[in-house]
Design a protein around this motif. Structure first.
Motif, mmCIF file in Angstrom:
data_model
loop_
_atom_site.group_PDB
_atom_site.id
_atom_site.type_symbol
_atom_site.label_atom_id
_atom_site.label_comp_id
_atom_site.label_asym_id
_atom_site.label_seq_id
_atom_site.Cartn_x
_atom_site.Cartn_y
_atom_site.Cartn_z
ATOM 1 N N GLN A 71 0.842 -1.209 0.000
ATOM 2 C CA GLN A 71 0.000 0.000 0.000
ATOM 3 C C GLN A 71 0.875 1.257 0.000
ATOM 4 O O GLN A 71 0.617 2.206 -0.741
ATOM 5 N N TYR A 72 1.936 1.244 0.809
ATOM 6 C CA TYR A 72 2.845 2.396 0.872
ATOM 7 C C TYR A 72 3.478 2.658 -0.499
ATOM 8 O O TYR A 72 3.486 3.797 -0.982
ATOM 9 N N VAL A 73 3.994 1.600 -1.122
ATOM 10 C CA VAL A 73 4.706 1.778 -2.400
ATOM 11 C C VAL A 73 3.732 2.246 -3.485
ATOM 12 O O VAL A 73 4.012 3.210 -4.205
ATOM 13 N N VAL A 74 2.574 1.584 -3.585
ATOM 14 C CA VAL A 74 1.607 1.960 -4.632
ATOM 15 C C VAL A 74 1.178 3.412 -4.445
ATOM 16 O O VAL A 74 1.218 4.226 -5.382
ATOM 17 N N TYR A 75 0.785 3.769 -3.223
ATOM 18 C CA TYR A 75 0.285 5.123 -2.971
ATOM 19 C C TYR A 75 1.372 6.170 -3.230
ATOM 20 O O TYR A 75 1.149 7.163 -3.926
ATOM 21 N N THR A 76 2.564 5.931 -2.678
ATOM 22 C CA THR A 76 3.619 6.952 -2.758
ATOM 23 C C THR A 76 4.113 7.128 -4.195
ATOM 24 O O THR A 76 4.308 8.265 -4.649
ATOM 25 N N VAL A 77 4.282 6.011 -4.915
ATOM 26 C CA VAL A 77 4.692 6.121 -6.323
ATOM 27 C C VAL A 77 3.617 6.894 -7.099
ATOM 28 O O VAL A 77 3.918 7.784 -7.909
ATOM 29 N N GLY A 78 2.347 6.587 -6.830
ATOM 30 C CA GLY A 78 1.253 7.290 -7.510
ATOM 31 C C GLY A 78 1.304 8.788 -7.260
ATOM 32 O O GLY A 78 1.200 9.595 -8.194
ATOM 33 N N VAL A 79 1.495 9.186 -5.994
ATOM 34 C CA VAL A 79 1.486 10.622 -5.672
ATOM 35 C C VAL A 79 2.710 11.322 -6.263
ATOM 36 O O VAL A 79 2.599 12.451 -6.756
ATOM 37 N N VAL A 80 3.872 10.653 -6.238
ATOM 38 C CA VAL A 80 5.078 11.289 -6.805
ATOM 39 C C VAL A 80 4.858 11.552 -8.305
ATOM 40 O O VAL A 80 5.070 12.676 -8.794
ATOM 41 N N ILE A 81 4.418 10.504 -9.043
ATOM 42 C CA ILE A 81 4.250 10.679 -10.496
ATOM 43 C C ILE A 81 3.150 11.698 -10.776
ATOM 44 O O ILE A 81 3.281 12.567 -11.636
ATOM 45 N N MET A 82 2.068 11.613 -10.000
ATOM 46 C CA MET A 82 0.964 12.553 -10.213
ATOM 47 C C MET A 82 1.385 13.989 -9.900
ATOM 48 O O MET A 82 1.054 14.928 -10.632
ATOM 49 N N GLY A 83 2.119 14.170 -8.803
ATOM 50 C CA GLY A 83 2.542 15.520 -8.425
ATOM 51 C C GLY A 83 3.408 16.158 -9.502
ATOM 52 O O GLY A 83 3.171 17.297 -9.923
ATOM 53 N N VAL A 84 4.400 15.397 -9.974
ATOM 54 C CA VAL A 84 5.330 15.937 -10.983
ATOM 55 C C VAL A 84 4.587 16.191 -12.302
ATOM 56 O O VAL A 84 4.705 17.261 -12.910
ATOM 57 N N SER A 85 3.784 15.208 -12.746
ATOM 58 C CA SER A 85 3.126 15.350 -14.049
ATOM 59 C C SER A 85 2.037 16.427 -14.013
ATOM 60 O O SER A 85 1.843 17.154 -14.987
ATOM 61 N N LEU A 86 1.346 16.552 -12.873
ATOM 62 C CA LEU A 86 0.325 17.613 -12.766
ATOM 63 C C LEU A 86 0.983 18.990 -12.790
ATOM 64 O O LEU A 86 0.486 19.925 -13.431
ATOM 65 N N LEU A 88 3.797 19.745 -14.291
ATOM 66 C CA LEU A 88 4.221 20.017 -15.676
ATOM 67 C C LEU A 88 3.016 20.322 -16.567
ATOM 68 O O LEU A 88 3.075 21.204 -17.426
ATOM 69 N N LEU A 89 1.903 19.615 -16.344
ATOM 70 C CA LEU A 89 0.684 19.865 -17.129
ATOM 71 C C LEU A 89 0.209 21.303 -16.922
ATOM 72 O O LEU A 89 -0.047 22.037 -17.883
ATOM 73 N N LEU A 90 0.120 21.706 -15.650
ATOM 74 C CA LEU A 90 -0.394 23.048 -15.340
ATOM 75 C C LEU A 90 0.592 24.139 -15.748
ATOM 76 O O LEU A 90 0.215 25.288 -15.960
ATOM 77 N N ALA A 91 1.874 23.740 -15.881
ATOM 78 C CA ALA A 91 2.879 24.709 -16.332
ATOM 79 C C ALA A 91 2.855 24.854 -17.856
ATOM 80 O O ALA A 91 3.627 25.625 -18.418
ATOM 81 N N GLY A 92 1.991 24.064 -18.523
ATOM 82 C CA GLY A 92 1.828 24.259 -19.966
ATOM 83 C C GLY A 92 2.193 23.083 -20.848
ATOM 84 O O GLY A 92 2.163 23.204 -22.072
ATOM 85 N N ASN A 93 2.533 21.921 -20.246
ATOM 86 C CA ASN A 93 2.896 20.752 -21.056
ATOM 87 C C ASN A 93 1.681 19.831 -21.219
ATOM 88 O O ASN A 93 1.477 18.908 -20.412
#
Ligand code: HEM
Length: 134
Positions: A71-86, A88-93
């Motif tokens: 649960q820790y690995v799935v959740y944390t990996v999800g939030v890291v990728i989501m945080g970075v990609s969101l 970049l998305l909101l910054a215009g990518n």
């Protein structure tokens, strides 16, 4: 404190450092485009991770076995990728959108696993060690 709580709190404080840095940068630049990334990194990353860690610390029997670590690995990996990609998305990518979508589902899977752990008796679905009597 169970090891899993320590992991959650170590991740949580890194998310808070990242979330606050983005908040300070937004304030200084007066450009609030990435407000969504700031809010999600702080709330999913800092607040929710700390709540998960606190739950396991208060219920050490639920921290036993392999499932909490999954649960820790799935959740944390999800939030890291989501945080970075969101961010970049909101910054215009605009190309980041599918990554945001997939990582938000990974994050959700981590929350579903937590729901399972909360509702099931301690040790259900995992190879938990027998708990010492209190
Ligand atoms: C030094 C720390 C922080 C700074 C400098 C900061 C800065 C900001 C800024 C500039 C905004 C944009 C406001 C707007 O455009 O209306 C914002 C929004 C927001 N922040 Fe922070 N923030 C900080 C910490 C936090 C923390 C710790 C959390 C959550 C635990 C948080 C949650 C939010 C949320 C949910 C929003 C969106 C509010 C809305 O849409 O109305 N922030 N923050």
């Amino acid at each position: 404190m169970p090891r899993i709580s320590e992991y959650f709190f170590r991740s949580a404080i890194l998310f808070l450092l990242a979330g606050i840095s983005i908040g300070i940068h937004m304030s200084i630049s007066q450009n609030h485009n990435v407000i969504g990334a700031h809010a999600h990194i702080n709330l999913l990353g800092w607040v929710t991770s700390a709540l998960f860690g606190g739950y396991y610390a208060l219920n050490p029997a639920k921290a036993a076995g392999r499932l909490p670590m999954v649960q820790y690995v799935v959740y944390t990996v999800g939030v890291v990728i989501m945080g970075v990609s969101l961010y970049l998305l909101l910054a215009g990518n605009a190309g980041m959108e599918p990554i945001v979508a997939v990582s938000s589902l990974i994050t959700f899977a981590g929350v579903l696993l937590f729901a399972w752990i909360v509702w099931m008796p301690a040790g259900a679905g995992s190879r938990a060690m027998p708990q010492a009597a209190e």
